[in-house]
Write an enzyme that holds these catalytic residues in place. Sequence first.
Site, PDB file in Angstrom:
ATOM      1  N   ALA A  69       0.776  -1.234   0.000  1.00 10.89           N
ATOM      2  CA  ALA A  69       0.000   0.000   0.000  1.00 10.89           C
ATOM      3  C   ALA A  69       0.811   1.288   0.000  1.00 10.89           C
ATOM      4  O   ALA A  69       0.343   2.310  -0.504  1.00 10.89           O
ATOM      5  CB  ALA A  69      -0.956   0.006   1.196  1.00 10.89           C
ATOM      6  N   LYS A  74      -2.827   5.217  -4.078  1.00 12.09           N
ATOM      7  CA  LYS A  74      -3.895   4.341  -4.586  1.00 12.09           C
ATOM      8  C   LYS A  74      -4.801   3.891  -3.450  1.00 12.09           C
ATOM      9  O   LYS A  74      -6.001   3.681  -3.649  1.00 12.09           O
ATOM     10  CB  LYS A  74      -3.301   3.145  -5.315  1.00 12.09           C
ATOM     11  CG  LYS A  74      -2.529   3.500  -6.578  1.00 12.09           C
ATOM     12  CD  LYS A  74      -2.047   2.248  -7.295  1.00 12.09           C
ATOM     13  CE  LYS A  74      -1.126   2.567  -8.450  1.00 12.09           C
ATOM     14  NZ  LYS A  74       0.191   3.087  -7.997  1.00 12.09           N
ATOM     15  N   CYS A 194       4.668  -0.122 -12.361  1.00 11.83           N
ATOM     16  CA  CYS A 194       5.060   1.090 -13.090  1.00 11.83           C
ATOM     17  C   CYS A 194       6.264   0.782 -13.967  1.00 11.83           C
ATOM     18  O   CYS A 194       7.109   1.645 -14.211  1.00 11.83           O
ATOM     19  CB  CYS A 194       5.335   2.251 -12.137  1.00 11.83           C
ATOM     20  SG  CYS A 194       6.584   1.919 -10.881  1.00 11.83           S
TER      21      CYS A 194
END
Length: 271
Positions: A69, A74, A194
């Site tokens: 997290a 997000k 990413c």
Amino acid sequence: MPSKQPRGEALFHGYYQDLFGDRWPALQQALEGEALRIPVNDPPYYLDPASAAVARLLPLGQRNLDLCAAPGGKTLVLAGRLEEQATLTANERSQARRDRLRRVLKEHLPRDVQQRLRVTSHDARRWGLHEPDQYDAILADVPCSSERHVLADPTELARWNPRRIDRIAITQFAILAAAIDSAKPGGYVLYVTCALANRENDLLLERTLARRGHRVEVLPLDPESLAREGIRGAEKTTWGLHILPDRCNGAGPLYCSLLRRRQPSSADVPE
């Protein structure tokens, strides 16, 4: 004589030149440009618009999990989408990153939503053993090569080696497998990186399906679903979508694939 590139830098550019061909110079320039940020929540937290859009692709339920997290952008998007009485577990193994995650959630979420959040410190690679078959929705935003950050850090760039991708992919596979095992039958898993490297994206999905295909299916994602969130130019891949900054007005890079846990069949039930 012109100075030679450090070995890592030469390896890096050679690797991605082979991967992207004539597109690489424009993509490199976009990656080296200023990263886009948009505000989410109130007070605002600034997040890549691709990250915010992708976090909205995960169908949520009553029990939801963000496996990796930190730093929390997000997680804020997921928390803002929770239905009444629904809960969200935000997991981060690193204490320093977990402390930052707690600060972000405390500063950017209303108290009533905070009360339905749980912050944990487990090893995401082993979550399937910790809580199997428990969650309606899981975000697996895994550690990745993060080439944009490598390009911005001369030290990281100088020591880059393609073996780094192999090491990271081992962790990514373990986390995605754990997410699949932790989802309820019918539950959703959104895999996110990413990364530019295909070994962390579609090829990682292929490896996962080869080993977990009896437990999970990949759901089609349409670039139009991101266009509705303001991200135009996302590219459809075999197993997901890739948002790359040279074609998405600076957003990304971000890859995502949406999976759904299969309902058990009679073949899965022991005699």
